[in-house]
Design a protein around this motif. Structure first.
Motif, PDB file in Angstrom:
ATOM      1  N   GLU A  83       0.833  -1.207   0.000  1.00 51.12           N
ATOM      2  CA  GLU A  83       0.000   0.000   0.000  1.00 51.12           C
ATOM      3  C   GLU A  83       0.864   1.251   0.000  1.00 51.12           C
ATOM      4  O   GLU A  83       0.542   2.246  -0.669  1.00 51.12           O
ATOM      5  CB  GLU A  83      -0.921   0.010   1.228  1.00 51.12           C
ATOM      6  N   LYS A  84       1.956   1.222   0.734  1.00 53.88           N
ATOM      7  CA  LYS A  84       2.867   2.372   0.783  1.00 53.88           C
ATOM      8  C   LYS A  84       3.493   2.615  -0.586  1.00 53.88           C
ATOM      9  O   LYS A  84       3.594   3.772  -1.058  1.00 53.88           O
ATOM     10  CB  LYS A  84       3.961   2.107   1.816  1.00 53.88           C
ATOM     11  N   GLU A  85       3.906   1.565  -1.258  1.00 55.30           N
ATOM     12  CA  GLU A  85       4.493   1.714  -2.596  1.00 55.30           C
ATOM     13  C   GLU A  85       3.460   2.265  -3.577  1.00 55.30           C
ATOM     14  O   GLU A  85       3.769   3.126  -4.414  1.00 55.30           O
ATOM     15  CB  GLU A  85       5.031   0.364  -3.082  1.00 55.30           C
ATOM     16  N   LYS A  86       2.235   1.775  -3.456  1.00 59.45           N
ATOM     17  CA  LYS A  86       1.157   2.266  -4.323  1.00 59.45           C
ATOM     18  C   LYS A  86       0.874   3.741  -4.045  1.00 59.45           C
ATOM     19  O   LYS A  86       0.673   4.542  -4.980  1.00 59.45           O
ATOM     20  CB  LYS A  86      -0.104   1.431  -4.092  1.00 59.45           C
ATOM     21  N   ASP A  88       2.985   5.963  -2.880  1.00 58.24           N
ATOM     22  CA  ASP A  88       4.101   6.767  -3.391  1.00 58.24           C
ATOM     23  C   ASP A  88       3.967   7.011  -4.891  1.00 58.24           C
ATOM     24  O   ASP A  88       4.326   8.083  -5.397  1.00 58.24           O
ATOM     25  CB  ASP A  88       5.431   6.075  -3.079  1.00 58.24           C
ATOM     26  N   LYS A  89       3.446   6.020  -5.608  1.00 57.52           N
ATOM     27  CA  LYS A  89       3.254   6.187  -7.053  1.00 57.52           C
ATOM     28  C   LYS A  89       2.154   7.201  -7.352  1.00 57.52           C
ATOM     29  O   LYS A  89       2.148   7.846  -8.409  1.00 57.52           O
ATOM     30  CB  LYS A  89       2.916   4.844  -7.698  1.00 57.52           C
ATOM     31  N   GLN A  90       1.204   7.336  -6.419  1.00 61.25           N
ATOM     32  CA  GLN A  90       0.094   8.266  -6.615  1.00 61.25           C
ATOM     33  C   GLN A  90       0.418   9.678  -6.110  1.00 61.25           C
ATOM     34  O   GLN A  90      -0.383  10.604  -6.285  1.00 61.25           O
ATOM     35  CB  GLN A  90      -1.156   7.758  -5.867  1.00 61.25           C
ATOM     36  N   ARG A  91       1.567   9.830  -5.525  1.00 61.62           N
ATOM     37  CA  ARG A  91       1.898  11.108  -4.879  1.00 61.62           C
ATOM     38  C   ARG A  91       1.849  12.286  -5.851  1.00 61.62           C
ATOM     39  O   ARG A  91       1.450  13.387  -5.468  1.00 61.62           O
ATOM     40  CB  ARG A  91       3.283  11.017  -4.242  1.00 61.62           C
ATOM     41  N   ALA A  92       2.214  12.028  -7.084  1.00 63.45           N
ATOM     42  CA  ALA A  92       2.263  13.122  -8.068  1.00 63.45           C
ATOM     43  C   ALA A  92       0.884  13.558  -8.533  1.00 63.45           C
ATOM     44  O   ALA A  92       0.726  14.663  -9.067  1.00 63.45           O
ATOM     45  CB  ALA A  92       3.106  12.694  -9.272  1.00 63.45           C
ATOM     46  N   TYR A  99      -2.142  12.890   0.431  1.00 66.20           N
ATOM     47  CA  TYR A  99      -1.008  11.966   0.559  1.00 66.20           C
ATOM     48  C   TYR A  99      -0.611  11.806   2.028  1.00 66.20           C
ATOM     49  O   TYR A  99      -0.400  10.686   2.508  1.00 66.20           O
ATOM     50  CB  TYR A  99       0.181  12.480  -0.251  1.00 66.20           C
TER      51      TYR A  99
END
Length: 201
Positions: A83-86, A88-92, A99
């Motif tokens: 979930e954390k990796e996902k 981070d990908k959505q942060r932008a 976030y």
């Protein structure tokens, strides 16, 4: 005059003491004959707790259950990491506030997992302590039975004995009977405060 009084007092004490010793049933020999002869047996309780079949089986069951619980928590940890990796990908593409909120939620879950790890380890230790206490009571009871059969009237734990005649050691007999009794314990992690009472087959 003082010396005469002291002499009379000493005489009275000696006379009273002699009178008491001469009373029926109060002689030194009679008092000693009333005490049973001490017959001592030694049992190594810790050795039985460590090496007996029921103890090893119970410890293996506790470790297996602990591993199962830890594996479940590890899977939850892996899911949080994914979930954390996902996130981070959505942060932008999400707002900083969104976030940060989701990151805080993940951190709270991670901290909860850490508490669960500590809780489960603590409960497992309580289970092991409970098992050993229950088994210890059974071992003492069996040792008393063996001692009675052998005419023993004093039992001593090996841990508290500096030296003894090997003929006094009844550990092997107690171990054999404890193994034969094959006590069982019910291990519950969620609501346990220790092991359930030992049960014979």
């Amino acid at each position: 005059m003082i010396n005469k009084i002291q002499y009379l007092l000493v005489g009275l004490v000696v006379t009273a003491g002699a009178s008491m010793l001469s009373l029926p049933g109060l002689s030194v020999a009679a008092a000693q004959s009333e005490l049973p002869e001490a017959v001592v047996a030694v049992v190594d309780i810790n050795h039985i707790l460590q090496e007996s079949e029921p103890s090893k089986k119970a410890e293996a069951d506790v470790k297996a259950l602990l591993k199962k619980k830890i594996d479940e928590l590890n899977k939850e940890g892996e899911a949080l990491l994914a979930e954390k990796e996902k996130l981070d990908k959505q942060r932008a593409v999400i707002s900083p506030e969104a976030y940060q909120q989701k990151l805080n939620e993940l951190n709270q879950k991670r901290q909860g997992l850490q508490r669960d790890f500590q809780l489960i380890n603590g409960k497992m230790n309580e289970v092991l302590v409970g098992i050993r206490l229950n088994f210890r009571d059974m071992i003492v009871h069996i040792a008393a039975e063996v001692s009675k059969e052998r005419g023993v009237n004093i039992g001593i734990d090996r841990e508290r004995t500096v030296f003894f005649n090997p003929a006094m050691n009844i550990t092997d007999e107690v171990m054999a009977r404890f193994n034969k009794a094959n006590p069982k314990v019910e291990i519950k992690i969620e609501e346990t405060q220790g092991a359930a009472p030992a049960k014979k087959n």
